[in-house]
Design an enzyme around this catalytic site. Sequence first.
Site, PDB file in Angstrom:
ATOM      1  CB  CYS A 277      -0.929  -0.003   1.206  1.00 30.18           C
ATOM      2  SG  CYS A 277      -2.095  -1.359   1.166  1.00 30.18           S
TER       3      CYS A 277
HETATM    4  N1  NAD Z   1      -2.663  -6.018   1.959  1.00 29.81           N
HETATM    5  C1  NAD Z   1      -3.122  -4.941   2.568  1.00 29.81           C
HETATM    6  O1  NAD Z   1      -2.751  -4.677   3.702  1.00 29.81           O
HETATM    7  C2  NAD Z   1      -4.136  -4.017   1.907  1.00 29.81           C
HETATM    8  C3  NAD Z   1      -4.784  -3.077   2.712  1.00 29.81           C
HETATM    9  C4  NAD Z   1      -5.708  -2.232   2.139  1.00 29.81           C
HETATM   10  C5  NAD Z   1      -5.958  -2.306   0.773  1.00 29.81           C
HETATM   11  N2  NAD Z   1      -5.299  -3.217  -0.006  1.00 29.81           N
HETATM   12  C6  NAD Z   1      -5.638  -3.269  -1.424  1.00 29.81           C
HETATM   13  O2  NAD Z   1      -6.483  -4.391  -1.649  1.00 29.81           O
HETATM   14  C7  NAD Z   1      -6.231  -4.965  -2.931  1.00 29.81           C
HETATM   15  C8  NAD Z   1      -5.845  -6.424  -2.785  1.00 29.81           C
HETATM   16  O3  NAD Z   1      -4.652  -6.507  -2.025  1.00 29.81           O
HETATM   17  P1  NAD Z   1      -4.153  -7.848  -1.330  1.00 29.81           P
HETATM   18  O4  NAD Z   1      -3.065  -7.441  -0.404  1.00 29.81           O
HETATM   19  O5  NAD Z   1      -5.305  -8.632  -0.792  1.00 29.81           O
HETATM   20  O6  NAD Z   1      -3.548  -8.615  -2.610  1.00 29.81           O
HETATM   21  P2  NAD Z   1      -3.113 -10.157  -2.697  1.00 29.81           P
HETATM   22  O7  NAD Z   1      -2.091 -10.227  -3.752  1.00 29.81           O
HETATM   23  O8  NAD Z   1      -2.799 -10.678  -1.324  1.00 29.81           O
HETATM   24  O9  NAD Z   1      -4.430 -10.910  -3.177  1.00 29.81           O
HETATM   25  C9  NAD Z   1      -5.003 -10.680  -4.425  1.00 29.81           C
HETATM   26  C10 NAD Z   1      -5.617 -11.976  -4.898  1.00 29.81           C
HETATM   27  O10 NAD Z   1      -6.298 -11.706  -6.117  1.00 29.81           O
HETATM   28  C11 NAD Z   1      -6.124 -12.842  -6.973  1.00 29.81           C
HETATM   29  N3  NAD Z   1      -6.407 -12.446  -8.337  1.00 29.81           N
HETATM   30  C12 NAD Z   1      -5.644 -11.726  -9.196  1.00 29.81           C
HETATM   31  N4  NAD Z   1      -6.310 -11.545 -10.354  1.00 29.81           N
HETATM   32  C13 NAD Z   1      -7.507 -12.146 -10.233  1.00 29.81           C
HETATM   33  C14 NAD Z   1      -8.634 -12.285 -11.085  1.00 29.81           C
HETATM   34  N5  NAD Z   1      -8.658 -11.742 -12.308  1.00 29.81           N
HETATM   35  N6  NAD Z   1      -9.695 -12.987 -10.632  1.00 29.81           N
HETATM   36  C15 NAD Z   1      -9.692 -13.528  -9.407  1.00 29.81           C
HETATM   37  N7  NAD Z   1      -8.657 -13.409  -8.552  1.00 29.81           N
HETATM   38  C16 NAD Z   1      -7.581 -12.717  -8.961  1.00 29.81           C
HETATM   39  C17 NAD Z   1      -4.684 -13.259  -6.706  1.00 29.81           C
HETATM   40  O11 NAD Z   1      -4.453 -14.589  -7.118  1.00 29.81           O
HETATM   41  C18 NAD Z   1      -4.610 -13.074  -5.190  1.00 29.81           C
HETATM   42  O12 NAD Z   1      -5.001 -14.248  -4.507  1.00 29.81           O
HETATM   43  C19 NAD Z   1      -5.143  -4.088  -3.558  1.00 29.81           C
HETATM   44  O13 NAD Z   1      -5.734  -3.094  -4.332  1.00 29.81           O
HETATM   45  C20 NAD Z   1      -4.470  -3.463  -2.353  1.00 29.81           C
HETATM   46  O14 NAD Z   1      -3.859  -2.237  -2.672  1.00 29.81           O
HETATM   47  C21 NAD Z   1      -4.402  -4.091   0.548  1.00 29.81           C
END
Ligand code: NAD
Length: 438
Positions: A277
Amino acid sequence: MTDNAPNSGILERIRTRQARVGVIGLGYVGLPLAVEFASQGFDVTGFDVDHSKTSQINAGRSYIPDVPSATLSAAVLAGKLRGTLDMSQLGEMDAIDICVPTPLRKTRDPDLSYIILAVEAVAATLRRGQLIILESTTYPGTTDEVVQPMLEAKGLKADVDFFLAFSPERVDPGNQSYTTRNIPKIVGGVGPASTEAASALYATTVDRVVSVSSTRVAEMVKLLENTFRAVNIGLVNEIALMCNKMDIGVWEVIDAAKTKPFGFMPFYPGPGLGGHCIPIDPFYLSWKARQNGFECRFIELAGHVNASMPQYVVERVAAALNTVRKPINGSRIHLFGVAYKRDVNDMRESPALDVLELLHKGGAELSYSDPFVPELRHNGRMLRSADLATALEPPPDCGVICTDHSLFDYDAIVKSGTLLVDTRNALKTYQSPTIFRL
Ligand SMILES: NC(=O)c1ccc[n+]([C@@H]2O[C@H](COP(=O)([O-])OP(=O)(O)OC[C@H]3O[C@@H](n4cnc5c(N)ncnc54)[C@H](O)[C@@H]3O)[C@@H](O)[C@H]2O)c1
């Protein structure tokens, strides 16, 4: 809204917990959310493109530290949660949360390709009455400029035939005090019916929902929050560099400053920004601002200072080794902690990787310990985490505390007598000439 309002069907299904909830993207954000909806009595299907994730979910095994396997497997065994790769089932969902990654391209431009693929899958089976919510962090305008036209392409109208909202995820992995339930949720829909439906869904899982007037406001809220962190960390990192020049302990300064009950909020220096992030989101904002002819100077400056921190850590290592007349070249240097922050296994954008690389270039012999990261690929070879006894016997020439995991035995680390560069103030209570603070 009234009984014949366009959203009355989805509101009723949410109220009675009959709504089937789909979560696309089962990572750090999506999996906790899916489990939370399941524990509130919804029937939840998690969609991912990664077979290992869906199969672990179906086997009741969690791969996210904040989600206990016991909670996950209880939901799976109760038939309330399942994982699938089959996107054609999206049409059976009443509400769909999109939680896919939003990285940057090499050029530091937003990479919306994951959102686009997920929205294409939703659009393929979109039907009347569905509620679609984007949670992925992104620039203002993504929901109404990119997602809405894709979903409306076959003739259904947002806020009338289906409902569309943006709700940023604010989860802080590893934080025991603030979890999905007690972090207020921001919701902004493309119209009032969408805001109301999305707010109703989240009200079942979080204590407080804060609705805002548009998707753009909701998108901007998240970027303001993360830019605020990036800029304040940049400021305090610069203060740390300044204090070092003036021989003032920055940690003591911050501890004293934070006794002011108003007008000050502590941020702490460190080896650099990490995670998915804070190093990334501000650049979503500066990209969008540039499209509108606006230059975000604070974001660029903070990015510059924060990116310089790994080099500063290496300078502190050189200063520590200098006291025993050793160079970095040929010294055995051990990193304590490589994850991007305390008590998580997330290596994304971890500054420890930059520290490793710079020390490697300087000719150091490198090793590391991290209870959350058993192995790590660096420069084409696999490094394995050493347990503390192995790491300290014999002691390395210098240890660098890059991540202050609570599992580390700091007593044993200090007692080993090795030179230590502490980038996190993990050794706050120890006084020793072998400790070099940031
Ligand atoms: N990790 C954090 O602390 C956090 C906090 C707030 C916001 N975010 C935001 O949330 C979003 C997700 O982050 P995250 O950390 O969970 O990511 P992550 O990489 O842990 O998980 C994302 C998941 O999406 C899957 N994926 C990718 N393309 C796909 C598709 N077309 N269809 C289905 N699944 C698909 C991936 O395989 C993965 O399992 C991002 O935009 C991030 O900026 C993350």
